[in-house]
Scaffold this active site. Structure first.
Site, PDB file in Angstrom:
ATOM      1  N   HIS A  37       0.738  -0.788   0.067  1.00  0.00           N
ATOM      2  CA  HIS A  37      -0.154  -0.504   0.367  1.00  0.00           C
ATOM      3  C   HIS A  37       0.781   1.279  -0.340  1.00  0.00           C
ATOM      4  CE1 HIS A  37      -2.888  -3.142   2.496  1.00  0.00           C
ATOM      5  NE2 HIS A  37      -3.063  -2.617   1.274  1.00  0.00           N
ATOM      6  N   ASP A 150      -3.092  -7.307  -7.056  1.00  0.00           N
ATOM      7  CA  ASP A 150      -4.077  -7.193  -7.640  1.00  0.00           C
ATOM      8  C   ASP A 150      -4.572  -7.740  -9.952  1.00  0.00           C
ATOM      9  OD1 ASP A 150      -5.956  -8.297  -5.256  1.00  0.00           O
ATOM     10  OD2 ASP A 150      -4.595  -6.325  -4.586  1.00  0.00           O
TER      11      ASP A 150
HETATM   12  P1  AMP Z   1      -6.388  -4.155  -0.722  1.00  0.00           P
HETATM   13  O1  AMP Z   1      -5.809  -2.915   1.015  1.00  0.00           O
HETATM   14  O2  AMP Z   1      -5.972  -5.959  -0.032  1.00  0.00           O
HETATM   15  O3  AMP Z   1      -7.321  -3.721  -0.757  1.00  0.00           O
HETATM   16  O4  AMP Z   1      -5.381  -3.006  -1.912  1.00  0.00           O
HETATM   17  C1  AMP Z   1      -5.675  -2.244  -2.153  1.00  0.00           C
HETATM   18  C2  AMP Z   1      -4.466  -1.230  -2.799  1.00  0.00           C
HETATM   19  O5  AMP Z   1      -2.832  -1.968  -2.512  1.00  0.00           O
HETATM   20  C3  AMP Z   1      -4.472  -2.612  -3.929  1.00  0.00           C
HETATM   21  O6  AMP Z   1      -4.629  -1.725  -5.413  1.00  0.00           O
HETATM   22  C4  AMP Z   1      -3.495  -3.930  -4.410  1.00  0.00           C
HETATM   23  O7  AMP Z   1      -3.345  -3.661  -5.440  1.00  0.00           O
HETATM   24  C5  AMP Z   1      -2.452  -3.461  -3.986  1.00  0.00           C
HETATM   25  N1  AMP Z   1      -1.461  -4.137  -3.377  1.00  0.00           N
HETATM   26  C6  AMP Z   1      -1.434  -4.574  -2.340  1.00  0.00           C
HETATM   27  N2  AMP Z   1      -1.019  -5.132  -2.102  1.00  0.00           N
HETATM   28  C7  AMP Z   1       0.186  -4.659  -3.193  1.00  0.00           C
HETATM   29  C8  AMP Z   1       1.586  -5.065  -3.449  1.00  0.00           C
HETATM   30  N3  AMP Z   1       2.564  -6.496  -2.857  1.00  0.00           N
HETATM   31  N4  AMP Z   1       2.323  -4.406  -4.075  1.00  0.00           N
HETATM   32  C9  AMP Z   1       1.819  -3.590  -4.399  1.00  0.00           C
HETATM   33  N5  AMP Z   1       0.239  -3.575  -4.795  1.00  0.00           N
HETATM   34  C10 AMP Z   1      -0.358  -4.161  -3.688  1.00  0.00           C
END
Ligand code: AMP
Length: 281
Positions: A37, A150
């Site tokens: 994030h 994602d």
């Molecule tokens: P989430 O909180 O899981 O909904 O993720 C929020 C954002 O963070 C989304 O755009 C995800 O694709 C991105 N994200 C989550 N994990 C990673 C990671 N390891 N590397 C890059 N972006 C990430």
């Protein structure tokens, strides 16, 4: 750093920023922030004058038997990390604020939401797309940053923005990994030490696939078979899908001709993890 909890206040603040000519960069998250994030916050920081991070565990993107209740939450920690990474505003609405009683409207994208994660999570993307549309209306960003982690989500949101004429840019940041290669995820906190070890097979199988392509393999079936074998050797893993698809259309590929997205979702114990890589020939 400001914390805003209502859509009305968020819209008023966004409008004020736009009137002042400030470029708004937006990073939507479900909180429990990690380096993945924060890398997106830093990308937004470079590209925008004001960075807004939303923290909202969106119930409509969880299926009935998924982990909504136990999804990890720690707002105080998120607040500190977001500020350190350069966020100016956290938009932190309640469930009632986003989905008040009587809520009825959902946004869907056809076709590209039916495969990969959409096949085993049939209502997931409807929830993701709806909340992103709502968040975009609240935050009025010039650009929003999503993670390649994602991959399907990024493609789907790009499509929604294009098809519904949202006047904004979608930026995609690279996958951030732990030192041993495991893609960072809030859900990694569910893994036992044994599962954590076996979860490395996701990244290992993707590395192996990259190596096969580098050595000249073009047949996707052979690549997927080898990946499957590597993952099935572990005791606690169960494959949801391993697919080789076109990175923009998400259509399955039989042969790798130029660029291909290799994506997988694997249960390790009860935890469903996803990862992917893009290969180019
Ligand atoms: P989430 O909180 O899981 O909904 O993720 C929020 C954002 O963070 C989304 O755009 C995800 O694709 C991105 N994200 C989550 N994990 C990673 C990671 N390891 N590397 C890059 N972006 C990430």
């Amino acid at each position: 750093m400001k914390i805003i909890k209502t859509v009305k206040e968020m819209q008023a603040e966004a409008e004020k920023l736009r009137q002042a000519g400030r470029v708004i960069g937006f990073v939507p998250t479900m909180g429990y922030l990690h380096e993945g994030h924060l890398s997106l916050v830093r990308i937004a920081r470079e590209r925008a004058d004001v960075v807004i991070v939303s923290i909202f565990v969106n119930p409509t993107q969880f299926g009935p038997n998924e982990d909504l209740e136990k999804y990890p939450r720690d707002f105080e920690r998120d607040e500190r990390l977001a500020e350190e990474a350069g966020a100016d505003i956290i938009f932190y609405p309640s469930e009632k604020e986003m989905y008040p009683a009587g809520y009825l409207t959902y946004v869907t994208v056809d076709e590209i939401t039916k495969t990969l994660c959409g096949a085993s999570r049939p209502t997931h993307f409807r929830g993701v797309i709806t909340i992103c549309a709502k968040l975009f209306h609240a935050v009025k960003p010039h650009l929003a940053v999503f993670g390649q982690k994602d991959a399907q989500q990024a493609v789907v949101i790009r499509r929604m923005v294009k098809d519904l004429d949202f006047d904004m840019e979608i930026v995609v940041g690279p996958i951030i990994r732990e030192e041993d290669g495991l893609a960072i995820s809030s859900r990694n906190s569910y893994l036992s030490p044994e599962e954590r070890e076996e979860a490395l097979s996701l990244h290992q199988s993707l590395k192996m696939a990259e190596e096969m392509v580098r050595k000249g393999e073009r047949r996707t079936r052979d690549i997927v078979d080898k990946m499957r074998k590597l993952i099935e050797e572990k005791k606690r893993t169960q494959i949801d899908y391993i697919d080789v698809i076109h990175p923009e259309t998400l259509k399955p590929l039989e042969m790798i001709e130029n660029r291909a997205l290799i994506a997988l979702a694997i249960f390790v114990g009860k935890t469903r993890l996803i990862d992917n890589t893009i290969v180019e020939v």
